[in-house]
Scaffold this motif. Structure first.
Motif, PDB file in Angstrom:
ATOM      1  N   GLY A 181      58.320  23.883  35.216  1.00 17.18           N
ATOM      2  CA  GLY A 181      57.280  24.362  36.119  1.00 17.18           C
ATOM      3  C   GLY A 181      57.540  25.793  36.541  1.00 17.18           C
ATOM      4  N   ALA A 182      56.585  26.353  37.256  1.00 13.54           N
ATOM      5  CA  ALA A 182      56.732  27.708  37.788  1.00 13.54           C
ATOM      6  C   ALA A 182      56.759  27.644  39.304  1.00 13.54           C
ATOM      7  CB  ALA A 182      55.577  28.592  37.326  1.00 13.54           C
ATOM      8  N   SER A 183      57.667  28.400  39.906  1.00 14.08           N
ATOM      9  CA  SER A 183      57.817  28.372  41.366  1.00 14.08           C
ATOM     10  C   SER A 183      56.908  29.404  42.024  1.00 14.08           C
ATOM     11  CB  SER A 183      59.267  28.652  41.757  1.00 14.08           C
ATOM     12  OG  SER A 183      60.102  27.601  41.334  1.00 14.08           O
ATOM     13  N   VAL A 184      56.257  28.969  43.083  1.00 11.74           N
ATOM     14  CA  VAL A 184      55.473  29.854  43.942  1.00 11.74           C
ATOM     15  C   VAL A 184      56.217  29.884  45.274  1.00 11.74           C
ATOM     16  CG1 VAL A 184      53.240  30.276  45.022  1.00 11.74           C
ATOM     17  CG2 VAL A 184      53.348  29.165  42.777  1.00 11.74           C
ATOM     18  N   GLN A 185      57.094  30.844  45.438  1.00 14.44           N
ATOM     19  CA  GLN A 185      58.019  30.825  46.559  1.00 14.44           C
ATOM     20  C   GLN A 185      57.428  31.531  47.779  1.00 14.44           C
ATOM     21  OE1 GLN A 185      62.275  31.110  45.770  1.00 14.44           O
ATOM     22  NE2 GLN A 185      61.836  31.415  43.612  1.00 14.44           N
ATOM     23  N   VAL A 186      56.958  30.721  48.704  1.00 17.38           N
ATOM     24  CA  VAL A 186      56.449  31.211  49.984  1.00 17.38           C
ATOM     25  C   VAL A 186      57.043  30.331  51.081  1.00 17.38           C
ATOM     26  CG1 VAL A 186      54.296  32.134  49.046  1.00 17.38           C
ATOM     27  CG2 VAL A 186      54.373  29.769  49.872  1.00 17.38           C
ATOM     28  N   PRO A 187      57.290  30.893  52.277  1.00 20.50           N
ATOM     29  CA  PRO A 187      57.799  30.071  53.370  1.00 20.50           C
ATOM     30  C   PRO A 187      56.745  29.091  53.871  1.00 20.50           C
ATOM     31  CG  PRO A 187      57.337  32.304  54.129  1.00 20.50           C
ATOM     32  CD  PRO A 187      57.173  32.314  52.642  1.00 20.50           C
ATOM     33  N   ALA A 188      57.180  28.141  54.668  1.00 21.98           N
ATOM     34  CA  ALA A 188      56.297  27.056  55.120  1.00 21.98           C
ATOM     35  C   ALA A 188      54.985  27.544  55.749  1.00 21.98           C
ATOM     36  CB  ALA A 188      57.055  26.153  56.093  1.00 21.98           C
ATOM     37  N   PRO A 189      54.992  28.580  56.598  1.00 16.54           N
ATOM     38  CA  PRO A 189      53.729  28.993  57.203  1.00 16.54           C
ATOM     39  C   PRO A 189      52.677  29.487  56.207  1.00 16.54           C
ATOM     40  CG  PRO A 189      55.580  29.863  58.447  1.00 16.54           C
ATOM     41  CD  PRO A 189      56.134  29.315  57.168  1.00 16.54           C
ATOM     42  N   GLU A 190      53.113  29.843  54.993  1.00 17.46           N
ATOM     43  CA  GLU A 190      52.180  30.345  53.996  1.00 17.46           C
ATOM     44  C   GLU A 190      51.869  29.328  52.898  1.00 17.46           C
ATOM     45  OE1 GLU A 190      53.776  34.113  52.597  1.00 17.46           O
ATOM     46  OE2 GLU A 190      54.573  34.503  54.602  1.00 17.46           O
ATOM     47  N   ALA A 191      52.413  28.114  53.056  1.00 24.30           N
ATOM     48  CA  ALA A 191      52.248  27.103  52.014  1.00 24.30           C
ATOM     49  C   ALA A 191      50.803  26.644  51.866  1.00 24.30           C
ATOM     50  CB  ALA A 191      53.142  25.906  52.325  1.00 24.30           C
ATOM     51  N   ARG A 192      50.096  26.482  52.978  1.00 21.87           N
ATOM     52  CA  ARG A 192      48.720  26.004  52.893  1.00 21.87           C
ATOM     53  C   ARG A 192      47.837  26.977  52.109  1.00 21.87           C
ATOM     54  NH1 ARG A 192      43.659  26.192  54.460  1.00 21.87           N
ATOM     55  NH2 ARG A 192      42.552  24.221  54.843  1.00 21.87           N
ATOM     56  N   GLU A 193      48.033  28.259  52.364  1.00 25.06           N
ATOM     57  CA  GLU A 193      47.229  29.264  51.665  1.00 25.06           C
ATOM     58  C   GLU A 193      47.482  29.203  50.166  1.00 25.06           C
ATOM     59  OE1 GLU A 193      46.253  34.067  51.856  1.00 25.06           O
ATOM     60  OE2 GLU A 193      48.016  33.259  52.884  1.00 25.06           O
ATOM     61  N   ALA A 194      48.737  29.007  49.773  1.00 19.85           N
ATOM     62  CA  ALA A 194      49.065  28.937  48.348  1.00 19.85           C
ATOM     63  C   ALA A 194      48.365  27.757  47.679  1.00 19.85           C
ATOM     64  CB  ALA A 194      50.574  28.831  48.165  1.00 19.85           C
ATOM     65  N   ILE A 210      52.782  18.076  56.469  1.00 25.06           N
ATOM     66  CA  ILE A 210      51.533  18.214  55.721  1.00 25.06           C
ATOM     67  C   ILE A 210      50.362  18.270  56.696  1.00 25.06           C
ATOM     68  CG2 ILE A 210      49.946  16.999  54.146  1.00 25.06           C
ATOM     69  CD1 ILE A 210      52.225  18.244  52.635  1.00 25.06           C
ATOM     70  N   TYR A 211      50.429  17.466  57.759  1.00 26.00           N
ATOM     71  CA  TYR A 211      49.385  17.491  58.787  1.00 26.00           C
ATOM     72  C   TYR A 211      49.565  18.669  59.738  1.00 26.00           C
ATOM     73  CZ  TYR A 211      47.906  12.792  57.410  1.00 26.00           C
ATOM     74  OH  TYR A 211      47.431  11.712  56.703  1.00 26.00           O
ATOM     75  N   ILE A 212      50.808  18.921  60.147  1.00 22.93           N
ATOM     76  CA  ILE A 212      51.059  19.987  61.119  1.00 22.93           C
ATOM     77  C   ILE A 212      50.570  21.339  60.613  1.00 22.93           C
ATOM     78  CG2 ILE A 212      52.885  21.287  62.289  1.00 22.93           C
ATOM     79  CD1 ILE A 212      54.510  18.659  62.336  1.00 22.93           C
ATOM     80  N   PHE A 213      50.773  21.597  59.316  1.00 24.07           N
ATOM     81  CA  PHE A 213      50.346  22.878  58.737  1.00 24.07           C
ATOM     82  C   PHE A 213      48.944  22.813  58.130  1.00 24.07           C
ATOM     83  CE2 PHE A 213      54.912  23.471  59.026  1.00 24.07           C
ATOM     84  CZ  PHE A 213      55.032  24.808  59.365  1.00 24.07           C
ATOM     85  N   GLY A 214      48.213  21.714  58.341  1.00 26.10           N
ATOM     86  CA  GLY A 214      46.830  21.602  57.891  1.00 26.10           C
ATOM     87  C   GLY A 214      46.665  21.516  56.393  1.00 26.10           C
ATOM     88  N   ILE A 215      47.632  20.887  55.702  1.00 21.59           N
ATOM     89  CA  ILE A 215      47.594  20.827  54.244  1.00 21.59           C
ATOM     90  C   ILE A 215      47.051  19.476  53.762  1.00 21.59           C
ATOM     91  CG2 ILE A 215      48.987  21.208  52.145  1.00 21.59           C
ATOM     92  CD1 ILE A 215      51.036  22.622  53.929  1.00 21.59           C
ATOM     93  N   ASP A 216      46.806  18.560  54.680  1.00 17.04           N
ATOM     94  CA  ASP A 216      46.396  17.200  54.298  1.00 17.04           C
ATOM     95  C   ASP A 216      45.062  17.162  53.564  1.00 17.04           C
ATOM     96  OD1 ASP A 216      45.806  17.928  57.179  1.00 17.04           O
ATOM     97  OD2 ASP A 216      44.406  16.256  56.930  1.00 17.04           O
ATOM     98  N   SER A 217      44.231  18.174  53.756  1.00 23.80           N
ATOM     99  CA  SER A 217      42.949  18.212  53.042  1.00 23.80           C
ATOM    100  C   SER A 217      43.095  18.809  51.646  1.00 23.80           C
ATOM    101  CB  SER A 217      41.928  19.034  53.839  1.00 23.80           C
ATOM    102  OG  SER A 217      42.378  20.376  53.993  1.00 23.80           O
ATOM    103  N   GLU A 218      44.277  19.344  51.329  1.00 20.12           N
ATOM    104  CA  GLU A 218      44.463  20.043  50.056  1.00 20.12           C
ATOM    105  C   GLU A 218      45.246  19.217  49.034  1.00 20.12           C
ATOM    106  OE1 GLU A 218      42.954  22.796  49.515  1.00 20.12           O
ATOM    107  OE2 GLU A 218      42.343  23.194  51.592  1.00 20.12           O
ATOM    108  N   VAL A 219      46.119  18.336  49.494  1.00 19.72           N
ATOM    109  CA  VAL A 219      46.916  17.511  48.577  1.00 19.72           C
ATOM    110  C   VAL A 219      46.693  16.040  48.902  1.00 19.72           C
ATOM    111  CG1 VAL A 219      48.675  19.246  48.081  1.00 19.72           C
ATOM    112  CG2 VAL A 219      48.941  17.785  50.083  1.00 19.72           C
TER     113      VAL A 219
END
Length: 338
Positions: A181-194, A210-219
């Protein structure tokens, strides 16, 4: 004595009492998760309040969340350089900088974040004197074991090939690369945008974040197994620590112990674990529990990371066999060995 004089005296006494209670030492603690994150509300806030109480109000710690004072990967240098007094640092955000500590990031080592935090502290405390000699090591705060969360199912190591993965830290990035795989290295606060922008197809994260950073709608797909830890630390600027009065140093020392690492980590660990059940109850997330054979595939795939770690430690002048044996012993002593 008239009532105006009495009122003035009362006000004077009140102001004197307030001044006596005012903090003599004011410290700034910087971190990069939201102010509502349990790492702050269940970890940093109780820790800071306990220090205030133990010092009879002499030490006041102000929290600066959400990268207000600097980006997440910069926090070690911020503590070293005195930009802040205390920094919440993820050592894995800087590849290769802390080769010994990266052992804690290898999958299938620690089973939990509570006793695991105490074990990691006991193991790393003497090592920090050389590997992190620029700062005063205080405590370790791992999250509850995280796993893989993705837009399409990932069930076995072969499923990672060709995908863009946001890894938790440099060790997981190396693992992703080993799997094709390929790594997309961003810190936690930028994970949702990625994830939202399609830069990443999947990510390694603990459950409730996943919920705290609002990523639950993306994965919507989740590998249902304890996989890896990502460990944060509280590190203190050396000049700040050395400038404290002896009685205040003792208060800080009493709050920088293996027991405090465990206490600091417990609330967040429980909170993260709750996210798994929240996903099950939602009806919109698919959790895949790998078979024993599939778990073994993951373990076998991760095994070369130990050899790579040993090579890195040898290059850094360390004794990897002894360090690894001490690491395993600390985990076993604290009932947290995988």
């Amino acid at each position: 004595m008239n009532r105006h004089t009495i009122a003035a005296l009362a006000a004077s006494v009140s102001m004197t009492a307030f001044a006596a209670q005012a903090a003599e030492v004011e410290l700034r603690l910087s971190h990069w998760v939201p102010a509502t994150h349990p790492a702050q509300t269940m970890g940093m806030e109780p820790w800071a309040e306990s220090i205030k109480q133990a010092s009879n109000g002499r030490i006041e710690i102000t929290l600066f969340p959400a990268q207000q004072l600097g980006a997440a990967p910069d926090h070690y240098d911020m503590a070293r350089d005195g930009i802040v007094d205390i920094a919440y640092v993820n050592p894995g955000y800087q590849a290769g900088r802390f080769p010994i500590y990266s052992l804690a990031e290898i999958p299938f080592q620690a089973t939990n974040a509570k006793e695991g935090a105490k074990a990691l502290h006991e193991w790393y405390d003497p090592i920090a004197e050389t590997e992190m000699k620029d700062v005063y090591f205080c405590l370790i705060n791992p999250h509850d074991p995280g796993t893989m969360h993705s837009k399409t199912p990932i069930r076995v190591p072969a499923d990672v090939k060709g995908k863009n993965i946001r890894p938790a830290h440099a060790t997981m990035a190396r693992f992703v690369s080993q799997l094709g795989g390929a790594s997309v290295q961003v810190p936690a606060p930028e994970a949702r945008e990625a994830i939202a922008k399609g830069t990443a197809d999947a990510m390694t994260f603990p459950w409730n974040s996943i919920y705290i950073f609002g990523i639950d709608s993306e994965v919507k797909y989740h590998l249902d197994m304890p996989f890896y830890l990502s460990s944060q630390m509280l590190l203190i600027n050396k000049d700040t620590y050395n400038g404290l009065a002896p009685e205040d140093k003792k208060v800080i020392d009493d709050h920088c112990t293996p027991e405090w690492s465990q206490k600091f980590s417990t609330g967040w660990a429980d909170n993260e674990a709750s996210g798994r059940q929240k996903m099950i109850d939602s009806g919109v997330h698919e959790l895949y529990k790998p078979t024993d054979a599939e778990v073994q595939l993951w373990r076998d795939a991760a095994a070369p990371l130990i050899d790579s770690w040993k090579a890195d430690v040898t290059k850094a002048g360390g004794d990897p066999e002894k360090i690894y044996a001490d690491f395993v012993a600390a985990l076993e002593r604290n009932n947290s060995r995988y």
